[in-house]
Design a protein around this motif. Structure first.
Motif, mmCIF file in Angstrom:
data_model
loop_
_atom_site.group_PDB
_atom_site.id
_atom_site.type_symbol
_atom_site.label_atom_id
_atom_site.label_comp_id
_atom_site.label_asym_id
_atom_site.label_seq_id
_atom_site.Cartn_x
_atom_site.Cartn_y
_atom_site.Cartn_z
ATOM 1 N N GLY A 25 -5.410 14.789 0.722
ATOM 2 C CA GLY A 25 -6.536 15.558 1.270
ATOM 3 C C GLY A 25 -7.265 14.816 2.384
ATOM 4 N N LEU A 26 -6.685 13.701 2.846
ATOM 5 C CA LEU A 26 -7.360 12.925 3.893
ATOM 6 C C LEU A 26 -7.341 13.650 5.230
ATOM 7 N N LYS A 89 -19.368 11.090 -2.425
ATOM 8 C CA LYS A 89 -19.662 11.094 -3.873
ATOM 9 C C LYS A 89 -18.523 11.726 -4.675
ATOM 10 N N THR A 90 -17.800 12.686 -4.060
ATOM 11 C CA THR A 90 -16.838 13.463 -4.856
ATOM 12 C C THR A 90 -15.395 13.414 -4.338
ATOM 13 N N ASP A 91 -15.189 13.014 -3.099
ATOM 14 C CA ASP A 91 -13.849 13.162 -2.504
ATOM 15 C C ASP A 91 -13.047 11.867 -2.402
ATOM 16 N N LYS A 92 -13.567 10.784 -2.948
ATOM 17 C CA LYS A 92 -12.853 9.507 -2.809
ATOM 18 C C LYS A 92 -11.758 9.347 -3.855
ATOM 19 N N SER A 93 -10.678 8.679 -3.472
ATOM 20 C CA SER A 93 -9.672 8.256 -4.442
ATOM 21 C C SER A 93 -8.964 7.042 -3.853
ATOM 22 N N PRO A 94 -8.385 6.195 -4.696
ATOM 23 C CA PRO A 94 -7.645 5.052 -4.150
ATOM 24 C C PRO A 94 -6.551 5.524 -3.192
ATOM 25 N N GLU A 95 -5.895 6.648 -3.552
ATOM 26 C CA GLU A 95 -4.781 7.149 -2.724
ATOM 27 C C GLU A 95 -5.272 7.569 -1.340
ATOM 28 N N GLY A 101 -5.642 3.552 5.101
ATOM 29 C CA GLY A 101 -5.189 2.192 5.449
ATOM 30 C C GLY A 101 -3.889 2.238 6.223
ATOM 31 N N GLN A 102 -3.007 3.149 5.819
ATOM 32 C CA GLN A 102 -1.724 3.288 6.528
ATOM 33 C C GLN A 102 -1.949 3.749 7.971
ATOM 34 N N ALA A 103 -2.923 4.645 8.143
ATOM 35 C CA ALA A 103 -3.224 5.130 9.502
ATOM 36 C C ALA A 103 -3.735 3.981 10.375
ATOM 37 N N ILE A 104 -4.545 3.095 9.789
ATOM 38 C CA ILE A 104 -5.033 1.929 10.550
ATOM 39 C C ILE A 104 -3.840 1.012 10.862
ATOM 40 N N ALA A 105 -2.988 0.813 9.868
ATOM 41 C CA ALA A 105 -1.800 -0.043 10.071
ATOM 42 C C ALA A 105 -0.933 0.495 11.206
ATOM 43 N N ASP A 106 -0.830 1.820 11.287
ATOM 44 C CA ASP A 106 0.008 2.445 12.327
ATOM 45 C C ASP A 106 -0.489 2.117 13.738
ATOM 46 N N LEU A 107 -1.775 1.778 13.845
ATOM 47 C CA LEU A 107 -2.315 1.432 15.170
ATOM 48 C C LEU A 107 -2.012 -0.025 15.544
ATOM 49 N N GLY A 108 -1.377 -0.738 14.625
ATOM 50 C CA GLY A 108 -0.827 -2.062 14.938
ATOM 51 C C GLY A 108 -1.835 -3.118 15.365
ATOM 52 N N GLY A 109 -3.083 -3.025 14.876
ATOM 53 C CA GLY A 109 -4.074 -4.057 15.208
ATOM 54 C C GLY A 109 -4.959 -3.699 16.379
ATOM 55 N N LYS A 110 -4.756 -2.512 16.944
ATOM 56 C CA LYS A 110 -5.650 -2.079 18.040
ATOM 57 C C LYS A 110 -7.022 -1.707 17.514
ATOM 58 N N LYS A 122 -15.494 -1.684 -2.161
ATOM 59 C CA LYS A 122 -14.346 -1.277 -2.988
ATOM 60 C C LYS A 122 -13.338 -0.472 -2.137
ATOM 61 N N ASP A 123 -13.880 0.421 -1.305
ATOM 62 C CA ASP A 123 -12.998 1.235 -0.442
ATOM 63 C C ASP A 123 -12.210 0.324 0.501
ATOM 64 N N MET A 124 -12.890 -0.739 1.003
ATOM 65 C CA MET A 124 -12.208 -1.676 1.915
ATOM 66 C C MET A 124 -11.052 -2.372 1.195
ATOM 67 N N GLU A 125 -11.257 -2.633 -0.101
ATOM 68 C CA GLU A 125 -10.187 -3.287 -0.868
ATOM 69 C C GLU A 125 -8.952 -2.379 -0.951
ATOM 70 N N TYR A 126 -9.175 -1.077 -1.192
ATOM 71 C CA TYR A 126 -8.030 -0.149 -1.245
ATOM 72 C C TYR A 126 -7.327 -0.111 0.113
ATOM 73 N N ILE A 127 -8.129 -0.052 1.180
ATOM 74 C CA ILE A 127 -7.544 0.017 2.526
ATOM 75 C C ILE A 127 -6.727 -1.248 2.802
ATOM 76 N N SER A 128 -7.256 -2.392 2.323
ATOM 77 C CA SER A 128 -6.586 -3.676 2.606
ATOM 78 C C SER A 128 -5.228 -3.785 1.906
ATOM 79 N N GLN A 129 -4.968 -2.888 0.936
ATOM 80 C CA GLN A 129 -3.641 -2.900 0.298
ATOM 81 C C GLN A 129 -2.579 -2.328 1.232
ATOM 82 N N LYS A 130 -3.006 -1.711 2.337
ATOM 83 C CA LYS A 130 -2.054 -1.140 3.298
ATOM 84 C C LYS A 130 -2.123 -1.784 4.674
ATOM 85 N N THR A 131 -3.240 -2.473 4.982
ATOM 86 C CA THR A 131 -3.373 -3.084 6.308
ATOM 87 C C THR A 131 -4.228 -4.339 6.241
#
Ligand code: NAD
Length: 347
Positions: A25-26, A89-95, A101-110, A122-131
């Motif tokens: 749903g992102l 408050k209602t729409d967050k999930s680790p997935e 995070g994958q979308a950030i990774a796709d930008l290759g560090g830009k 906590k959200d940053m930790e989930y994102i860091s599992q992908k980038t």
């Protein structure tokens, strides 16, 4: 719907990246305004935007603001920002954060991301599992953590510099300050102001926060509608954008405005109006840059709080330079700052 290139707030942004992940749903937009000075740095905002046009407007404006902020902060980062369309408050999930995070990774560090309104450590930790390109992460892992206390320190130093310039006071003893918003930044700012001997009044909409600030620091609570016209020397907006507008400016008794909130001027013309009312305005993105400075020092993996503090302590010098040019030219401080920033980013 207006296309990106014709959007009112499009300012030759280098990249506008739309993200749609059906599974989680992102729906998100990442905007890179400028990478002239380095990878585009800026936070991830999560908000239940009314529609995608509102989200686009926000991300275009905020990413441009980050270019200016990072340029004048003297850090090797360009300007970027991202918005996730959803209710924090209602729409967050680790997935969902993994997909982002994958979308950030796709930008290759830009794009270098960190937390912002609606996102957490906590959200940053989930994102860091992908980038690896996400910061503002847990201090126990050697990162800088929540940047808000640093932001408050930068605003405190900026406020002192502004008071010195406008009122000729070399310290804050007895200086009256009205703080709008006692959240992560506002509360820390109030603490430092009280410790420095300032007389602080404040307002907030959150009853728990009001009670905490009254109990911990003995600051005087003022009703929401009375904070703008409070009989003080300094008004410190630390909650909302667009608080400096046609209605509020004539009501201000303060001779200095210096706070953490982003986009304090409703429109550029309100910078002129502040000059007409003989009010000194510390441009918001100069005064509140310490948070991104803190993030910048995480990037090389050698986070060192002493280096961060030393860098933050340069903010008053930048402000002093802006005030001097504004005095000499009669231009609003916000315009002077914008011109300095545009020169630095080659625009
Ligand atoms: P926060 O959400 O922790 O605090 C905001 C506070 O304002 C809350 O206590 C909220 O209850 C209060 N508030 C909301 N509406 C209000 C109203 N109408 N009147 C008075 N108070 C109201 O946010 P924060 O992290 O403290 O950030 C404050 C501002 O500074 C925001 O504009 C943010 O974009 C900006 N900023 C923050 C940082 C940072 O490091 N946190 C960095 C740069 C800029």
């Amino acid at each position: 719907m207006t296309s990106v290139f014709e959007a009112e707030d499009f300012d030759n942004h280098e990249v506008v990246h739309f993200v749609n992940d059906k599974k989680t749903g992102l729906k998100a937009i990442i905007a890179l305004h400028s990478t002239h000075l380095g990878p585009a740095g800026g936070g991830i905002r999560m908000q239940p935007y009314e529609n995608s046009q509102a989200a686009l407007k926000d991300v275009l404006r905020l990413s441009k603001g980050m270019s200016y902020k990072n340029a004048l902060a003297g850090i090797e980062l360009g300007g970027g920002k991202s918005v996730i369309i959803g209710n924090p408050k209602t729409d967050k999930s680790p997935e969902l954060f993994h997909a982002f995070g994958q979308a950030i990774a796709d930008l290759g560090g830009k794009y270098i991301a960190a937390e912002d309104v609606g996102t957490t450590l906590k959200d940053m930790e989930y994102i860091s599992q992908k980038t690896k390109y996400v910061f503002g992460r847990d201090p126990k892992d050697g990162f800088g953590g929540d940047p808000s206390p640093m932001t408050a320190y930068g605003v405190f130093l900026s406020l002192k510099e502004s008071v010195k310039h406008k009122l000729g006071a070399t310290d804050l003893k007895g200086i009256k300050v009205a703080v709008q918003g006692a959240g992560a930044v506002g509360k820390n700012l109030i603490k430092q102001l009280v410790e420095a001997g300032a007389k602080v009044c404040f307002t907030d909409v959150d009853v728990d926060r009001i009670a905490a600030v009254q109990n911990e620091f003995g600051a005087e609570f003022v009703a929401l509608d009375d904070i703008i016209s409070a009989d003080v020397d300094v008004f410190a907006p630390c909650a909302l954008g667009a608080v400096l507008n046609d209605t509020s400016i004539p009501q201000l008794k303060a001779k200095v405005v210096c706070g953490a909130a982003n986009n304090q001027l409703a429109k550029d013309v309100h910078g002129v109006k502040l000059v007409e009312h003989d009010i000194l305005y510390a441009p918001d993105y100069v005064a509140n840059a310490a948070g991104i400075i803190n993030v910048f020092y995480e990037i090389d993996g050698q986070y060192d709080v002493k280096k961060v503090m030393a860098h933050i302590e340069k903010i008053p010098h930048t402000l002093s330079e802006i005030f001097k040019i504004a005095d000499e030219t009669g231009q609003p401080t916000a315009l002077v700052a914008d011109e300095m920033a545009r020169n630095k980013i080659g625009r």
